[in-house]
Design a protein around this motif. Structure first.
Motif, short mmCIF file in Angstrom:
data_model
loop_
_atom_site.label_atom_id
_atom_site.label_comp_id
_atom_site.label_asym_id
_atom_site.label_seq_id
_atom_site.Cartn_x
_atom_site.Cartn_y
_atom_site.Cartn_z
N MET A 174 32.10 44.75 1.17
CA MET A 174 32.61 44.60 2.54
C MET A 174 34.11 44.28 2.53
SD MET A 174 29.48 42.90 4.75
CE MET A 174 29.59 41.31 3.97
N TYR A 175 34.52 43.34 1.68
CA TYR A 175 35.94 43.00 1.58
C TYR A 175 36.76 44.20 1.12
CZ TYR A 175 35.44 37.97 2.30
OH TYR A 175 35.20 36.73 2.84
N SER A 176 36.29 44.89 0.08
CA SER A 176 37.07 46.01 -0.45
C SER A 176 37.13 47.17 0.54
CB SER A 176 36.54 46.47 -1.81
OG SER A 176 35.22 46.96 -1.72
N GLU A 177 36.06 47.44 1.26
CA GLU A 177 36.08 48.49 2.29
C GLU A 177 37.06 48.12 3.41
OE1 GLU A 177 34.46 51.52 2.77
OE2 GLU A 177 33.68 51.43 0.74
N GLY A 178 37.08 46.85 3.79
CA GLY A 178 38.01 46.41 4.82
C GLY A 178 39.45 46.63 4.40
N ILE A 179 39.77 46.26 3.18
CA ILE A 179 41.13 46.46 2.67
C ILE A 179 41.47 47.95 2.64
CG2 ILE A 179 42.50 46.39 0.53
CD1 ILE A 179 42.61 43.80 2.02
N ASN B 280 40.27 50.28 4.55
CA ASN B 280 40.47 50.72 5.93
C ASN B 280 41.88 50.36 6.41
OD1 ASN B 280 37.09 50.00 7.10
ND2 ASN B 280 37.88 51.78 6.05
N LEU B 281 42.31 49.15 6.13
CA LEU B 281 43.65 48.73 6.52
C LEU B 281 44.71 49.56 5.80
CD1 LEU B 281 45.55 46.86 8.10
CD2 LEU B 281 45.28 45.17 6.26
N ASP C 123 44.44 52.59 4.76
CA ASP C 123 44.46 53.93 5.36
C ASP C 123 45.33 53.95 6.61
OD1 ASP C 123 42.84 55.02 3.40
OD2 ASP C 123 41.01 54.95 4.61
N LEU C 124 45.20 52.92 7.45
CA LEU C 124 46.03 52.83 8.65
C LEU C 124 47.53 52.80 8.30
CD1 LEU C 124 44.16 50.13 10.78
CD2 LEU C 124 44.34 52.57 11.30
N ILE C 125 47.84 52.01 7.28
CA ILE C 125 49.23 51.85 6.88
C ILE C 125 49.77 53.14 6.28
CG2 ILE C 125 50.79 50.62 5.29
CD1 ILE C 125 48.88 48.15 5.75
N MET C 126 48.98 53.80 5.43
CA MET C 126 49.44 55.04 4.80
C MET C 126 49.66 56.14 5.84
SD MET C 126 47.65 55.31 1.07
CE MET C 126 46.01 55.44 1.72
N LEU C 127 48.82 56.22 6.83
CA LEU C 127 49.00 57.23 7.88
C LEU C 127 50.33 57.04 8.59
CD1 LEU C 127 45.41 57.46 9.38
CD2 LEU C 127 46.58 59.15 7.95
N TYR C 128 50.73 55.80 8.75
CA TYR C 128 52.00 55.49 9.40
C TYR C 128 53.16 56.20 8.69
CZ TYR C 128 56.24 52.85 10.40
OH TYR C 128 57.53 52.50 10.72
N ILE D 117 49.09 49.11 14.37
CA ILE D 117 48.64 48.64 13.05
C ILE D 117 48.73 47.12 12.98
CG2 ILE D 117 49.19 48.60 10.58
CD1 ILE D 117 50.15 51.54 10.93
N GLU D 118 49.86 46.57 13.44
CA GLU D 118 50.04 45.12 13.42
C GLU D 118 48.96 44.42 14.25
OE1 GLU D 118 53.49 41.82 14.43
OE2 GLU D 118 53.94 43.94 14.67
N GLN D 119 48.66 44.97 15.42
CA GLN D 119 47.62 44.37 16.27
C GLN D 119 46.25 44.42 15.58
OE1 GLN D 119 47.13 46.21 20.11
NE2 GLN D 119 45.40 44.93 20.64
N LYS D 120 45.90 45.56 15.03
CA LYS D 120 44.61 45.69 14.34
C LYS D 120 44.54 44.76 13.15
CE LYS D 120 43.55 50.32 15.88
NZ LYS D 120 43.53 51.74 15.58
N ALA D 121 45.65 44.67 12.40
CA ALA D 121 45.67 43.79 11.23
C ALA D 121 45.46 42.34 11.64
CB ALA D 121 46.99 43.95 10.48
#
Length: 180
Positions: free
Chosen positions: A94-99, A101-102, A104-109, A123-127
């Motif tokens: 769960m922890y590793s999947e969460g990281i 996911n985050l 992925d959001l950053i890389m798309l940026y 991204i900042e809000q979701k983080a």
């Protein structure tokens, strides 16, 4: 393939960073082969090393592993970092999947953002709302206190800096077929 762990990726963080972290936690030294030209990527494809035509690729124990989660699970299992039972493994997943996911959001940026300021704000809000509460300061401090992780975080280690324009340009050149 040699006995040494070999990482194939770009000269930056991206999806390879979590793999570098777990290798650091295990105290495993590794060699890095950077993809800098499209020809490097094509060679890996033609050699059959990229099952799903994507990196990261890790050579370990005579295998060519792809898919970040599979690589992380293999390394964690091999070096006894994957929990003492199925319940601990579920928490680790769960922890590793969460990281991931985050990340992925950053890389798309860096690669696909039209309105960079708005996407950065999202991204900042979701983080802040979804991810950081899970990784509260006490957890982060415990991780940094581990000697092997602390060493990995020091200047001069194998840890890469955040993506810059050169990194983005290189990735786009190597993976040009994805950016058309």
């Amino acid at each position: 393939m040699s006995g040494k762990v070999v990482l194939h990726y770009f000269d930056g963080r991206g999806k390879m960073e979590s793999i570098q972290w777990i290798l650091a936690a295990a105290g495993v030294e590794f060699e890095e082969v950077f993809l800098t030209k499209r020809e490097h990527y094509d060679k890996l494809l033609n050699d059959g090393a990229l099952m799903f035509q994507q990196v990261p690729l890790v050579e370990i124990d005579g295998m060519q592993l792809v898919q970040t989660k599979a690589i992380l699970n293999y390394i964690a299992g091999k070096y006894n970092l994957y929990g003492k039972d199925i319940k601990e493994r579920a928490l680790i997943d769960m922890y590793s999947e969460g990281i991931l996911n985050l990340m992925d959001l950053i890389m798309l940026y860096y690669f696909f953002s039209e309105d960079k300021q708005k996407q950065l704000s999202d991204i900042e809000q979701k983080a802040k709302e979804r991810f950081m509460p899970v990784f509260e300061k006490a957890f982060q401090e415990r991780m940094k206190a581990l000697p092997k992780i602390s060493k990995f975080l020091q200047p001069g280690s194998a840890r890469k800096p955040p993506p810059d324009e050169v990194y983005v340009k290189t990735v786009k050149e190597v993976l040009s077929h994805l950016f058309k």
